[in-house]
Design an enzyme around this catalytic site. Structure first.
Site, short mmCIF file in Angstrom:
data_model
loop_
_atom_site.label_atom_id
_atom_site.label_comp_id
_atom_site.label_asym_id
_atom_site.label_seq_id
_atom_site.Cartn_x
_atom_site.Cartn_y
_atom_site.Cartn_z
N ARG A 149 -14.92 -4.53 7.46
CA ARG A 149 -14.79 -5.18 8.53
C ARG A 149 -14.37 -3.80 9.62
NH1 ARG A 149 -10.47 -9.97 8.97
NH2 ARG A 149 -8.77 -9.02 8.16
N ASP A 435 -0.53 -9.89 7.38
CA ASP A 435 -1.05 -8.77 8.46
C ASP A 435 -0.88 -8.65 9.78
OD1 ASP A 435 -2.99 -11.14 8.71
OD2 ASP A 435 -4.84 -9.95 8.26
#
Length: 534
Positions: A149, A435
């Protein structure tokens, strides 16, 4: 380890050409985001675009999934730190999504070390010697398939300037990884396809069109077949849920589905409706998949993906094992099992986990319900979701707001920013792996509650959220953080600087688009060794 200069030198000329080719398209897409934001702030609501009705109603399908990743029933995600890469690939998951985005603090060293780690992983020779434990980590014979990603379109890479402007972060991430790995990946991982990617933070199909052009450019450069590169798009912004068919259509030769990026999706709900005081969120722990707008988003994603012949991936299980409390650990695992059972029964083809310790339990749920089928693309069509409306997708979430919710947001936000400033983008806090996405929810919810002086109606006290109350809570939660982490760690860490950044972002009159854009300025090293001007 290869020197930074050596790692960058070979693709630099190609990088400059690609960056120049796509810069104007990226700038236009970002301007369109600003225009959409103005419309929402002036009272408009996102919805399906009448101009692309023909795409939504058309009978077309995407390219068939590559055999190497037909079965994606459990995926693990994590940063590109060396030991974590090895552990994730060895976890027993079908896929590992290596993350240059929400789980990574994008310091120059983290980015380039991450690229080196992934190159070694693709080549199969990655290892790590943990001197503290006197243990050597190596890859197992059987490993997860690797997806990568890159960062979102909005994030710059200020350590590289091209024609006097910062490079686009995602093109740096993609370009370096593709250049160094495309050939080996197709032999070791992709069975003739690849590399494979996850694409974050998109709001409109025009942004998917840029990615498709980037992929085609890379395939021509490498001399490989069109459609070799494959990508799953995260539907993690509210505007994107109305563009799912269009996004798949733009990437139809390169798509392997969509993913419910549910934490960022909640963040995006607040951000999209920042000027709508009638759309206030309850405590973040209450905004789960049982909320009608969240369930509708998941159901429509499944129906859209399966109609177009690609994977519909479920959301993240952020829990981490509670090793010192077996009873609490089992209760947490039970919540994970119930969530994943809901996903597989709804028709999802796979799901995400943040920790290797969750893989066996999640795999069992999917195996018990999917059997030997690689996926549910053909077996679960979810035509009932065709009746979902804009109102279903925008329904205001229900629930109460509490002092505990405000405190948790504050405590989690400050600690996450402190870790991010010191190089960690994936942080275990209170038995969850946090996160940037979960930190963003904390930030924007605090901002929303402060902006509109909401009443904390879940405590029975009727207290209103004010600047004075928030200031007092910040002080008290900083004291609690110091008690929890210990005085020495607190003094050596960047908690005070993180507190200033987080507090400013919660109290600013105009909501910042992203926490990481502001914090990024604190980790940039101008002209570090190995940085580049092209």
């Amino acid at each position: 380890m290869v020197g930074f200069e050596t790692f960058l030198e070979a693709p630099s000329k190609e990088t400059k050409g690609v960056a120049g080719e796509f810069r104007s398209h990226i700038k236009y897409a970002m301007e369109c985001r600003k225009e959409a934001k103005m419309r929402y702030n002036n009272g408009a609501l996102p919805g399906f675009d009448p101009a692309t009705k023909y795409v939504r109603e058309g009978e077309w399908v995407c390219a068939a999934p590559p055999p190497a990743v037909a079965d994606r029933r459990v995926e693990i995600t994590g940063p590109v730190e060396r030991k974590m890469v090895i552990n994730a690939l060895n976890s027993g998951a079908k896929v590992f999504m290596a993350d240059f985005e929400d789980a990574l603090s994008p310091s120059w060293e983290n980015l380039i070390r991450g690229q080196v780690n992934l190159r070694d992983a693709v080549n199969g020779n990655i290892s790590f010697h943990d001197k503290a434990r006197n243990r050597v980590y190596k890859l197992n014979e059987q490993t997860a398939k690797l997806f990568v990603r890159p960062r979102g379109w909005h994030l710059p890479e200020t350590h590289i300037f091209i024609d006097g402007e910062p490079a686009t972060g995602c093109l740096v991430d993609f370009g370096l990884y593709f250049f160094h790995n495309w050939s080996a990946f197709r032999k070791t991982q992709g069975e003739g396809f690849g590399p494979f990617f996850y694409l974050p933070k998109m709001e409109h199909s025009r942004e998917a069109r840029i990615w498709n052009s980037v992929f085609e450019r890379a395939e021509r450069m490498a001399g490989i077949e069109k459609g070799s590169i494959r990508a799953t798009v995260l539907i993690e912004t509210l505007p994107a849920v109305f563009q799912m068919d269009e996004i798949l259509y733009e990437l139809r030769d390169h798509s392997v589905g969509l993913n419910c990026g549910r934490w960022d999706y909640i963040f995006s709900y607040v951000k999209t409706f920042q000027a709508h005081p009638d759309r206030l969120l309850p405590d973040r722990v209450l905004v789960g998949m049982s909320q009608h707008f969240m369930r509708s988003y998941s159901d429509l994603l499944i129906r859209t993906c399966h109609r177009r012949g690609v994977h519909a991936m479920g959301g993240m299980a952020a829990q981490i094992p509670i090793r010192d409390d077996p009873k609490a650990n089992e209760a947490a695992l039970d919540l994970v099992r119930k969530d994943k059972l809901r996903e597989v029964r709804a028709g999802h083809d796979g799901t995400w986990a943040a920790h290797p310790g969750l893989i066996p339990a999640i795999m069992e749920v999917f195996n018990n319900n999917m059997g030997n089928k690689a996926n549910q693309i053909k077996s679960v069509k979810r035509e009932d979701a065709a009746n979902l409306t804009e109102e279903d997708l925008l329904q205001i979430p229900r629930g109460v707001r509490t002092m505990d919710g405000l405190r948790l947001n504050t405590r989690v936000g400050i600690q996450y920013v402190a870790a991010w400033l010191t190089g960690s983008g994936s942080v275990p806090l209170y038995n969850l792996m946090e996160d940037a996405a979960t930190a963003e929810i904390s930030r924007v919810q605090n901002w929303q509650w402060l902006k509109y002086g909401v009443e904390l109606d879940g405590d029975g006290l009727g207290v209103k959220v004010t600047r004075d109350l928030f200031g007092r809570i910040v002080e008290e939660e900083m004291a609690r953080i110091e008690r929890e982490v210990g005085k020495e760690k607190f003094q050596k860490g960047m908690y005070k600087q993180a507190c200033k950044i987080f507090t400013r972002q919660c109290t600013t009159p105009v909501l910042d688009d992203f926490l990481t854009l502001d914090a990024y300025n604190h980790i940039v090293i101008h002209h570090p060794k190995g940085s580049s001007r092209l």
